[in-house]
Design an enzyme around this catalytic site. Structure first.
Site, PDB file in Angstrom:
ATOM      1  N   ASP A 373       0.861  -1.165   0.000  1.00  0.00           N
ATOM      2  CA  ASP A 373       0.000   0.000   0.000  1.00  0.00           C
ATOM      3  C   ASP A 373       0.905   1.225   0.000  1.00  0.00           C
ATOM      4  O   ASP A 373       2.102   1.121   0.271  1.00  0.00           O
ATOM      5  CB  ASP A 373      -0.889  -0.030   1.248  1.00  0.00           C
ATOM      6  CG  ASP A 373      -2.038   0.973   1.178  1.00  0.00           C
ATOM      7  OD1 ASP A 373      -2.174   1.631   0.131  1.00  0.00           O
ATOM      8  OD2 ASP A 373      -2.768   1.096   2.159  1.00  0.00           O
ATOM      9  N   ASP A 648      -1.511  -3.185   6.355  1.00  0.00           N
ATOM     10  CA  ASP A 648      -1.831  -3.066   7.781  1.00  0.00           C
ATOM     11  C   ASP A 648      -3.324  -3.026   8.075  1.00  0.00           C
ATOM     12  O   ASP A 648      -3.716  -2.848   9.225  1.00  0.00           O
ATOM     13  CB  ASP A 648      -1.172  -1.814   8.365  1.00  0.00           C
ATOM     14  CG  ASP A 648      -1.628  -0.531   7.677  1.00  0.00           C
ATOM     15  OD1 ASP A 648      -2.456  -0.621   6.737  1.00  0.00           O
ATOM     16  OD2 ASP A 648      -1.162   0.553   8.065  1.00  0.00           O
ATOM     17  N   ASN A 716      31.545 -39.532  -1.236  1.00  0.00           N
ATOM     18  CA  ASN A 716      31.980 -40.605  -0.344  1.00  0.00           C
ATOM     19  C   ASN A 716      31.292 -41.925  -0.659  1.00  0.00           C
ATOM     20  O   ASN A 716      31.919 -42.999  -0.667  1.00  0.00           O
ATOM     21  CB  ASN A 716      31.700 -40.224   1.114  1.00  0.00           C
ATOM     22  CG  ASN A 716      32.696 -39.212   1.642  1.00  0.00           C
ATOM     23  OD1 ASN A 716      33.744 -38.995   1.046  1.00  0.00           O
ATOM     24  ND2 ASN A 716      32.360 -38.586   2.761  1.00  0.00           N
ATOM     25  N   ASP A 745      29.291 -33.061  10.427  1.00  0.00           N
ATOM     26  CA  ASP A 745      28.047 -32.309  10.599  1.00  0.00           C
ATOM     27  C   ASP A 745      28.113 -31.343  11.777  1.00  0.00           C
ATOM     28  O   ASP A 745      27.542 -30.257  11.729  1.00  0.00           O
ATOM     29  CB  ASP A 745      26.866 -33.270  10.774  1.00  0.00           C
ATOM     30  CG  ASP A 745      26.400 -33.832   9.440  1.00  0.00           C
ATOM     31  OD1 ASP A 745      26.593 -33.156   8.420  1.00  0.00           O
ATOM     32  OD2 ASP A 745      25.858 -34.947   9.420  1.00  0.00           O
TER      33      ASP A 745
END
Length: 906
Positions: A373, A648, A716, A745
């Protein structure tokens, strides 16, 4: 600037094809029915409105009110309610990777309850889910704390019994019932939908419903009225006051005709709660998750079969297959995503941004279209006097003086434009009110005349005698004031108002209207026979002196903020319920290329395909209702955009829900804040820009983890597959694979604290499952080349070529595999040359060093025997350094080719 207006009647959309479309159709239907009911009450006499709710102008009795409260329920609209904590906790664990890990942990436990892998996986799952739950829960609590009611009571006329005189009581707004007679005054919230019975000088702010920044006038009614001409939009009816609006000036009484969910406000709010549509983030995570899961479902059976057939030990092959499945699963993804989002939420909170839904942070970074707006975002959300003009459109201080005198001396409640005139003079000190003037009389404003006048005494000398000359100053709507004028002030002279001159001054006012200014006329009359009191009949024979032009001014930093958003690849589209001329003027002032302004009703005549094309090429939509706003958002999403919506009001709530990221402010109506994902503590595009950069940083660090982990794990597993086919023993024990994965990790938990290259932050980023898969199969096999090189080194140089020496082989590959995985993080985290052109943040550097030291320490540690490690000879490490350097060099070459070939990296 041109405008597109509708040429064909509005056409209802076909039945919804999805949950979102069904919600939109439900909202449209409920709103239409509520509007039709109110329109009928508006067009009927006031006494009919009282009859429709079985009430009288004297108000309900307390007993009747209590019965109706029990029958109709509390006067509240539907609210989004946060789930109970245990539901939020369960939801935090709803993730495909967590499901995979739980399944693998269950299989491990079934095989061997003492398997340490069960504990490792359980810890990963627990921390990931709990971290996400806690952050979501805290964010929800913070957002709830923002909800504040401006007032909780209203003045209602009620009676003790059927024969008692009415008395005005202050009652909680949630206890207002249909049939109550409500008294309104300046500053009051409208507690429910009212049919006005009486009104005097009533001005109502309807911005929450219509988006118009200026208050609108309601009809002056002193006695029971006969209704007005039917209107299709209850917001435009001048004898209705709707829930969600507020009184800025004047007084009125009205009968409550609808409460709670039955109000026009409630009809929109009720369709906005419940399950939210899938956002761009949700879709992206789902695609990436299932890409990796599908890949795992292919690779794990292959590894299992190869190991079983070549080694003959199917039980060992099964456990090894489970370890490989864990290796292929980015088990820390939920945790890394949660940590990324949590860190983003904390960083954004420091910049006055409250994050209600964590996923919205990444959607904010991916946003490439912002619908907003204009009021309060592009403008200051206040009325200022922009110009004071003579009849030819030239600046004239005398017009400002007359306007100031009119505003200064009036005794009634000043409106926003009166105050703007006074503020303008006070700031500039251009007009001084002194003993030259004294108040004589006033003809107050009313909505039939649309003007007000003051009569002032001006001290002058006439002949030998002193007397006070009376001058009337009238200010009001151009048409009404001009009709009373017989002359105009033209360059210091008073000339007759001819038809040609009337056309000229009318065009002057219209030209400024087209520029988005609200124009009032100012006229004067010197009264020949001064007296003590005056009436409306004296407002005649006026001389037009000029015009006052008002504007909700653009924010000083709006143009810079829009330019900054454009530099970040975000297109801004203005979608407002306000007047098209005002919207176009404001947008042009802040540097928006307005083009063709499309009016909301024009979109109703278009099917979805046509609207998508229109929305793509249109920058400014005006006079748009809530259903049209949401439909525009969906049309942009259908074109592949990630759409943010900043609003809003209740008229924004549907669009806030449908957008990929809904953005509201802490001063918004409750339902808008509930529908939003992000709440700004300042309605400022500069604050939003900082949020966008934080969102892109969060998204970039998440993608880093996914690409690093997916490519290294793939490499891997590919190495495991090759080794399993040619080596007579397991190339690495299952527990070694789990430990390697765990150390890697844990090191990656620092990823959320990494920095992103400036080039990455310059444009929106989105999920690309295909790109992740391509990255994985391109970069992953590079590690396999050097894994195989290490196999050959261990086999031929260190004679680890038999089952008796398999521990040496496994230890050597474990260290090389972990170090290459860890160090390659620095190669993958940037498209630049690592350490020279771009370096990681200190948390990443620290975790990298710790992971490397852990990998080097484990074969020599007290844990080595239980994990199957043996100490490595000193001659191993020069070979390790050589392999790692070669790996990094080749990866940099491949990275350069990849960026040149595909135009992207992360």
């Amino acid at each position: 600037m041109t405008m597109l207006t509708p040429r064909t009647p509005a056409r209802l959309a076909p039945p919804g094809r999805s949950r979102r479309e069904r919600k939109a159709a439900e909202l449209e239907s409920r709103t239409r029915l509520a509007g039709e009911r109110l329109a009928g009450l508006s067009s009927a006499p006031g006494v009919r409105a009282l009859q429709s709710v079985d009430a009288s102008a004297a108000g309900l009795t307390h007993a009747e009110a209590a019965l109706r409260l029990e029958r109709h329920g509390a006067n509240v609209v539907a609210h989004e309610r946060a789930p109970r904590w245990y539901v939020q906790l369960a939801t935090a664990f709803r993730n495909p990777f967590i499901a995979v890990l739980v399944f693998l942990a269950a299989v491990m436990y079934w095989q061997d309850p003492a398997d340490p892998g069960v504990v490792i996986l359980s810890v990963m799952v627990g921390i990931s889910g709990l971290l996400r739950f806690w952050q979501e829960y805290r964010s929800g609590r913070a957002a709830d704390a923002l909800k504040q009611l401006v007032t909780t009571t209203c003045a209602v006329r009620r009676r003790a019994g059927s024969g008692s005189a009415p008395t005005t009581f202050e009652v909680p707004m949630d206890q207002v019932v249909p049939g109550d007679v409500v008294r309104l005054a300046a500053g009051d919230l409208i507690p429910a939908d009212l049919r006005l019975l009486t009104a005097k000088d009533l001005m109502i702010s309807q911005a929450a419903l219509s988006g118009e920044s200026l208050p609108v006038a309601k009809a002056d009614t002193r006695a029971p009225d006969v209704g007005q001409q039917a209107t299709g939009d209850p917001v435009e009816a001048d004898n209705l006051a709707l829930m969600g609006t507020s009184v800025t000036s004047g007084t009125a009484t009205g009968v409550v005709v609808a409460t709670g969910a039955d109000t026009y406000f409630g009809s929109m709010a009720g369709s906005l709660v419940g399950e939210r549509p899938q956002t761009n983030f949700d879709t992206g995570v789902r695609k990436v998750s299932f890409l990796l899961i599908r890949f795992m479902l292919v690779m794990v059976p292959v590894v299992f079969m190869v190991n079983g057939l070549t080694k003959g030990d199917w039980d060992e092959a099964f456990l090894f297959g489970i370890a490989v499945a864990v290796g292929l699963t980015p088990e820390m993804l939920p945790m890394v995503v949660s940590a990324n989002l949590a860190r983003g939420a904390v960083a954004m909170a420091r910049h006055k941004v409250v994050v209600k839904r964590l996923n919205a942070i990444q959607n904010l970074g991916a946003m490439d279209v912002l619908c907003t707006d204009k009021t309060g975002t592009l403008t200051e959300d206040r009325i200022v006097l922009a110009r004071h003009l003579d009849v030819h459109g030239n600046e004239d201080t005398e017009v400002l003086e007359y306007g100031y005198l009119n505003a200064h001396f009036q005794t009634g409640l000043r409106n926003l434009m009166d105050q703007a005139v006074i503020d303008r003079v006070d700031e500039a000190e251009e007009v001084v009110v002194d003993a030259r003037f004294a108040m004589v009389d006033e003809i107050p404003f009313d909505f039939a005349r649309r003007r007000m006048s003051v009569v002032l005494a001006r001290n002058t000398l006439v002949g030998d005698f002193g007397r006070h000359e009376h001058v009337m100053i009238t200010k009001g709507a151009v048409e009404e004031v001009l009709d009373l004028c017989t002359h105009v002030a033209d360059r210091g002279e008073t000339v007759e108002l001819t038809e040609q001159l009337r056309w000229h001054v009318t065009r002057t006012a219209e030209d400024h209207n087209r520029q988005g200014l609200r124009v009032l006329a100012v006229a004067t009359r010197t009264l020949d026979t001064p007296r003590e009191s005056y009436s409306v009949a004296d407002e005649d024979g006026l001389t037009l002196v000029g015009f006052l032009a008002f504007l909700d001014p653009p924010k000083a930093d709006a143009a810079r903020a829009l330019e900054a958003l454009a530099d970040k690849g975000i297109a801004v589209k203005v979608v407002t319920g306000d007047n098209e001329l005002v919207a176009a003027r404001v947008c042009a002032d802040v540097g928006i290329d307005v083009g063709t302004v499309v009016l909301g009703p024009a979109t109703d005549a278009l099917d979805d395909t046509a609207l998508r094309e229109l929305a793509a090429r249109t920058t400014v939509f005006a006079k748009v209702n809530p259903v049209q706003k949401a439909r525009i958002v969906r049309a942009l999403q259908a074109e592949g955009h990630t759409v943010g919506f900043l609003g809003d009001g209740i008229n924004d709530a549907a669009a806030l829900r449908d957008a990929d990221v809904g953005i509201s402010v802490d001063t918004a109506v409750d339902i808008a804040k509930e529908s939003a994902d992000i709440i700004l503590l300042e309605k400022d595009l500069t604050v939003l820009e900082r949020g966008v950069l934080q969102g892109r940083t969060t998204f970039g660090n998440t993608i880093k983890y996914i690409k690093m982990t997916a490519s290294s794990n793939f490499g891997n597993v590919f190495s495991v597959l090759v080794a399993s086919a040619f080596i007579p023993f397991q190339p690495m024990l299952a527990i070694m694979l789990l430990v390697q994965n765990l150390v890697y990790d844990i090191a990656q938990l620092a990823t959320p604290w990494d920095r992103m290259d400036e080039e990455y932050l310059r444009r929106p980023r989105n999920w690309d499952a295909k790109g992740i898969g391509r990255f994985m199969v391109t970069i992953g096999p590079i590690s396999s080349i050097f894994d195989i090189a290490m196999f050959l080194i261990m086999w031929h140089v260190f004679a680890a070529d038999s089952a008796a020496n398999q521990s040496l082989f496994q230890s050597g590959w474990f260290v090389e595999g972990l170090l290459s995985q860890t160090l390659i993080v620095h190669m993958i985290r940037t498209r630049k040359i690592p350490f020279l052109q771009s370096h990681a943040s200190w948390p990443v550097m620290v975790m990298t060093v710790l992971a490397v030291l852990t990998g080097l320490w484990l074969p020599f540690s007290p844990l080595a025997p239980s994990l199957g490690f043996v100490a490595l000879p000193a001659s191993y490490f020069p070979w390790l350094v050589g392999v790692l350097l070669a790996y990094c060099t080749l990866t940099q070459f491949v990275k350069t080719w990849y960026v040149r070939r595909f135009g992207t990296w992360l």
